[in-house]
Scaffold this motif. Structure first.
Motif, PDB file in Angstrom:
ATOM      1  N   ILE A 112       0.825  -1.241  -0.058  1.00 24.29           N
ATOM      2  CA  ILE A 112      -0.106  -0.024   0.024  1.00 24.29           C
ATOM      3  C   ILE A 112       0.912   1.214   0.073  1.00 24.29           C
ATOM      4  O   ILE A 112       2.142   1.200   0.418  1.00 24.29           O
ATOM      5  CB  ILE A 112      -0.859   0.060   1.381  1.00 24.29           C
ATOM      6  N   LYS A 113       0.379   2.304  -0.186  1.00 22.92           N
ATOM      7  CA  LYS A 113       0.867   3.373  -0.593  1.00 22.92           C
ATOM      8  C   LYS A 113       1.708   3.958   0.963  1.00 22.92           C
ATOM      9  O   LYS A 113       0.866   4.282   1.866  1.00 22.92           O
ATOM     10  CB  LYS A 113       0.190   4.807  -1.008  1.00 22.92           C
ATOM     11  N   PRO A 302       8.811   4.244   4.276  1.00 27.31           N
ATOM     12  CA  PRO A 302       8.838   2.846   4.600  1.00 27.31           C
ATOM     13  C   PRO A 302       8.480   2.156   3.271  1.00 27.31           C
ATOM     14  O   PRO A 302       7.197   1.892   2.880  1.00 27.31           O
ATOM     15  CB  PRO A 302       7.743   2.671   5.650  1.00 27.31           C
ATOM     16  N   LEU A 303       9.543   1.681   2.583  1.00 27.39           N
ATOM     17  CA  LEU A 303       9.266   1.158   1.413  1.00 27.39           C
ATOM     18  C   LEU A 303       9.091  -0.387   1.177  1.00 27.39           C
ATOM     19  O   LEU A 303      10.166  -1.232   1.534  1.00 27.39           O
ATOM     20  CB  LEU A 303      10.585   1.407   0.369  1.00 27.39           C
ATOM     21  N   PRO A 304       7.748  -0.843   0.628  1.00 31.47           N
ATOM     22  CA  PRO A 304       7.747  -2.405   0.489  1.00 31.47           C
ATOM     23  C   PRO A 304       8.293  -2.819  -0.675  1.00 31.47           C
ATOM     24  O   PRO A 304       8.516  -2.281  -1.647  1.00 31.47           O
ATOM     25  CB  PRO A 304       6.177  -2.516   0.390  1.00 31.47           C
ATOM     26  N   ASP A 305       8.931  -4.133  -0.418  1.00 34.71           N
ATOM     27  CA  ASP A 305       9.523  -4.734  -1.629  1.00 34.71           C
ATOM     28  C   ASP A 305       8.764  -4.915  -3.027  1.00 34.71           C
ATOM     29  O   ASP A 305       9.483  -4.538  -4.185  1.00 34.71           O
ATOM     30  CB  ASP A 305      10.014  -6.294  -1.183  1.00 34.71           C
ATOM     31  N   ALA A 306       7.417  -5.089  -2.671  1.00 39.50           N
ATOM     32  CA  ALA A 306       6.529  -5.199  -3.921  1.00 39.50           C
ATOM     33  C   ALA A 306       6.582  -3.990  -4.758  1.00 39.50           C
ATOM     34  O   ALA A 306       6.558  -4.002  -6.022  1.00 39.50           O
ATOM     35  CB  ALA A 306       5.124  -5.446  -3.609  1.00 39.50           C
ATOM     36  N   LEU A 307       6.931  -2.715  -4.161  1.00 37.14           N
ATOM     37  CA  LEU A 307       6.653  -1.371  -4.733  1.00 37.14           C
ATOM     38  C   LEU A 307       8.342  -1.454  -5.468  1.00 37.14           C
ATOM     39  O   LEU A 307       8.186  -0.678  -6.690  1.00 37.14           O
ATOM     40  CB  LEU A 307       6.661  -0.375  -4.152  1.00 37.14           C
ATOM     41  N   VAL A 308       9.293  -1.962  -4.895  1.00 40.69           N
ATOM     42  CA  VAL A 308      10.650  -1.799  -5.417  1.00 40.69           C
ATOM     43  C   VAL A 308      10.618  -2.759  -6.814  1.00 40.69           C
ATOM     44  O   VAL A 308      11.140  -2.419  -8.016  1.00 40.69           O
ATOM     45  CB  VAL A 308      11.869  -2.117  -4.729  1.00 40.69           C
ATOM     46  N   GLU A 309       9.965  -3.866  -6.545  1.00 38.19           N
ATOM     47  CA  GLU A 309       9.870  -4.754  -7.818  1.00 38.19           C
ATOM     48  C   GLU A 309       9.233  -4.441  -8.894  1.00 38.19           C
ATOM     49  O   GLU A 309       9.372  -4.470 -10.166  1.00 38.19           O
ATOM     50  CB  GLU A 309       8.916  -6.289  -7.233  1.00 38.19           C
ATOM     51  N   SER A 310       7.990  -3.578  -8.599  1.00 41.83           N
ATOM     52  CA  SER A 310       7.164  -2.988  -9.815  1.00 41.83           C
ATOM     53  C   SER A 310       8.420  -1.887 -10.495  1.00 41.83           C
ATOM     54  O   SER A 310       8.237  -1.640 -11.663  1.00 41.83           O
ATOM     55  CB  SER A 310       6.070  -2.221  -9.347  1.00 41.83           C
ATOM     56  N   GLN A 311       8.888  -0.991  -9.669  1.00 38.92           N
ATOM     57  CA  GLN A 311       9.909   0.093 -10.237  1.00 38.92           C
ATOM     58  C   GLN A 311      11.153  -0.739 -11.090  1.00 38.92           C
ATOM     59  O   GLN A 311      11.355  -0.468 -12.013  1.00 38.92           O
ATOM     60  CB  GLN A 311      10.446   0.545  -9.146  1.00 38.92           C
ATOM     61  N   SER A 357      11.590   5.541  -3.991  1.00 43.00           N
ATOM     62  CA  SER A 357      11.662   6.285  -2.993  1.00 43.00           C
ATOM     63  C   SER A 357      11.348   7.928  -3.580  1.00 43.00           C
ATOM     64  O   SER A 357      10.837   8.818  -2.955  1.00 43.00           O
ATOM     65  CB  SER A 357      12.775   6.346  -2.180  1.00 43.00           C
ATOM     66  N   ILE A 358      12.103   8.116  -4.672  1.00 44.65           N
ATOM     67  CA  ILE A 358      11.938   9.790  -5.025  1.00 44.65           C
ATOM     68  C   ILE A 358      10.429   9.784  -5.486  1.00 44.65           C
ATOM     69  O   ILE A 358      10.037  10.990  -5.299  1.00 44.65           O
ATOM     70  CB  ILE A 358      13.050   9.619  -6.274  1.00 44.65           C
ATOM     71  N   ASN A 359      10.150   8.788  -6.402  1.00 42.04           N
ATOM     72  CA  ASN A 359       8.662   9.044  -6.958  1.00 42.04           C
ATOM     73  C   ASN A 359       7.844   9.366  -5.665  1.00 42.04           C
ATOM     74  O   ASN A 359       6.848  10.306  -5.850  1.00 42.04           O
ATOM     75  CB  ASN A 359       8.104   7.720  -7.550  1.00 42.04           C
ATOM     76  N   LEU A 360       7.737   8.638  -4.850  1.00 42.22           N
ATOM     77  CA  LEU A 360       6.782   8.680  -3.548  1.00 42.22           C
ATOM     78  C   LEU A 360       7.168  10.132  -2.762  1.00 42.22           C
ATOM     79  O   LEU A 360       6.161  10.658  -2.372  1.00 42.22           O
ATOM     80  CB  LEU A 360       6.971   7.619  -2.382  1.00 42.22           C
ATOM     81  N   MET A 361       8.403  10.688  -2.903  1.00 39.01           N
ATOM     82  CA  MET A 361       8.769  11.807  -2.328  1.00 39.01           C
ATOM     83  C   MET A 361       7.851  12.892  -3.089  1.00 39.01           C
ATOM     84  O   MET A 361       7.249  13.847  -2.730  1.00 39.01           O
ATOM     85  CB  MET A 361       9.890  12.011  -2.123  1.00 39.01           C
ATOM     86  N   LEU A 362       8.309  12.839  -4.330  1.00 36.89           N
ATOM     87  CA  LEU A 362       7.496  13.736  -5.254  1.00 36.89           C
ATOM     88  C   LEU A 362       5.982  13.877  -5.061  1.00 36.89           C
ATOM     89  O   LEU A 362       5.292  14.721  -5.341  1.00 36.89           O
ATOM     90  CB  LEU A 362       7.924  13.550  -6.563  1.00 36.89           C
ATOM     91  N   GLU A 363       5.318  12.798  -5.291  1.00 38.66           N
ATOM     92  CA  GLU A 363       4.086  12.807  -4.964  1.00 38.66           C
ATOM     93  C   GLU A 363       3.439  13.445  -3.592  1.00 38.66           C
ATOM     94  O   GLU A 363       2.474  14.109  -3.663  1.00 38.66           O
ATOM     95  CB  GLU A 363       3.435  11.289  -4.905  1.00 38.66           C
TER      96      GLU A 363
END
Length: 437
Positions: A112-113, A302-311, A357-363
């Protein structure tokens, strides 16, 4: 259907989902109608056997896999909507209980976000290289142009030098036995291009046209042909022709032939302007990259691995597309670089984590600063797309209609980057040009 949010931990939600027996039965029936067309039951034409007989012959479990494909996606989507879970990656499912006539129970783990906590956004100290375009830079570019338009002249009695092209016949041997793929005729080789294995080309320096030579080399330990890796080899080489580049005089005649300008001074001015623009563009990109890197370090994400996998998948696809434009597949690249997909992804993982992480920060910056885009900014983006693709403005606008939300979203992220840069303390520092990456 019944769904419960078990917990949220490390930006991952854990859902317990139960599908009632009637809904699961609908899925089993759909699975039966699909599978009955594929199985053979004695005494029945394909597609006509009753479900009970299919289950007797193959077991009820034959229907489960397809039934899950029918039931789970709908139940999962309904669950995340009811529980207000903002999923940002594909979920992992775990079947808890599955049996005909009973409710289907499964768990879902989904990224989740994350709740991003922004840190220092203003006053970030950034150093960027100050680069001046020198006369040496301009002259180097002119020499590159001379080399590009050089004429090839045959050497008859002169020896070969680095930079010369040689036409050769060759055959390679390991322990006096010729090996597969080690033979070529009328092969054009530029000495110093590192086309052949290390040490090969240098040994042809000094040879003359018509001469023969044994070239002794050792294949690298990581050579892709495993049977040759680390092996000593001898190539019997015959030089059939040597050509060297003859540079043309750098005068107005040359300028008029290779450019739109009439004089050497005009061409120099244009090169100087072009190099300056390239330098400024490079500096801007370095500045943005540095600001983003420093800003994201100030944030709690707090970055979930699933999001890193998507990136990571996005990065692999982008890299694959760039390779395809050069006529190379990703599989070929991995083979040539003596790598595999697992190692390739492992190498990209740190950058994927940083990008996510950068994308989430910018959002989060877009959200907190209330960043919006105007109609004029959208039209400017469409115009740039039209110019880049050769379309008329209205045609480009129509082609972007289906992805306009994403276009607007990306423009907002770009404005978030501009916000960080505009509020950073930028300092230009003198560096040697070779230090600039």
């Amino acid at each position: 259907m019944d769904a419960k949010l078990e917990k949220i931990e490390n930006s991952e939600a854990y859902l317990n989902i139960e599908v009632d027996s009637e809904k699961f039965e609908e899925g089993l029936e759909k699975a039966y109608r699909k599978i009955v067309k594929q199985v053979n039951i004695p005494g029945f034409r394909k597609g006509r056997a009753p479900r009970a007989l299919v289950e007797v012959h193959y077991g009820k479990e034959i229907l489960y896999e397809d039934a899950l494909e029918f039931v789970i996606p709908e139940a999962y989507e309904q669950a995340v909507n009811e529980l207000n879970v903002e999923a940002i990656a594909q979920p992992d499912f775990e079947i808890v209980e599955i049996e005909a006539g009973k409710p289907l129970k499964f768990n879902a783990k989904v990224a989740i976000k994350p709740d991003v906590e922004l840190g220092k956004l203003e006053g970030i100290e950034v150093s960027v290289p100050k680069v001046e375009v020198s006369e040496e830079d301009v002259n180097n570019r002119l020499e590159e142009m001379r080399a590009r338009y050089a004429q090839m002249v045959e050497k008859v009695d002169e020896p070969a030098e680095l930079g010369d092209n040689v036409i050769i016949d060759f055959e390679g041997f390991v322990d006096d036995v010729a090996f597969e793929g080690g033979k070529g005729e009328d092969f054009a080789l530029e000495l110093g291009s590192n086309t052949f294995i290390p040490g090969f080309e240098e040994q042809l320096v000094g040879i003359k046209s018509g001469e023969e030579k044994d070239v002794n080399v050792t294949f690298p330990e990581d050579y892709q042909a495993e049977e040759l890796a680390g092996q000593d080899a001898v190539f019997k080489v015959k030089v059939k022709k040597i050509e060297t580049k003859e540079l043309r005089p750098l005068d107005n005649d040359f300028v008029q032939e290779v450019s739109e300008f009439d004089t050497l001074d005009e061409l120099k001015d244009d090169i100087r302007k072009s190099l300056h623009e390239m330098s400024e563009q490079t500096k801007t990109e370095q500045m943005k990259e540095e600001v983003l890197s420093l800003a994201v370090e100030e944030c709690e994400i707090p970055l979930p691995d699933a999001l890193v996998e998507s990136q990571l998948d996005v990065m692999v696809n982008q890299f694959s597309q760039r390779l395809s434009m050069q006529g190379i597949s990703l599989e070929q690249y991995l083979a040539l670089s003596n790598s595999n997909m697992d190692d390739f992804k492992k190498e990209l993982w740190p950058q994927a984590k940083k990008n996510a992480s950068i994308n989430l920060m910018l959002e989060k910056i877009v959200e907190e600063k209330g960043i919006e885009v105007t109609d004029e900014e959208i039209d400017k983006n469409i115009k740039e797309t039209a110019e880049r693709t050769g379309l008329e403005f209205e045609d480009a606008k129509k082609s972007l209609e289906s992805v306009m939300d994403n276009v607007v979203f990306q423009l907002k992220l770009e404005k978030a980057v501009e916000y960080l840069v505009a509020n950073a303390n930028i300092k230009e520092v003198e560096v040697e040009k070779e230090e600039i990456k």
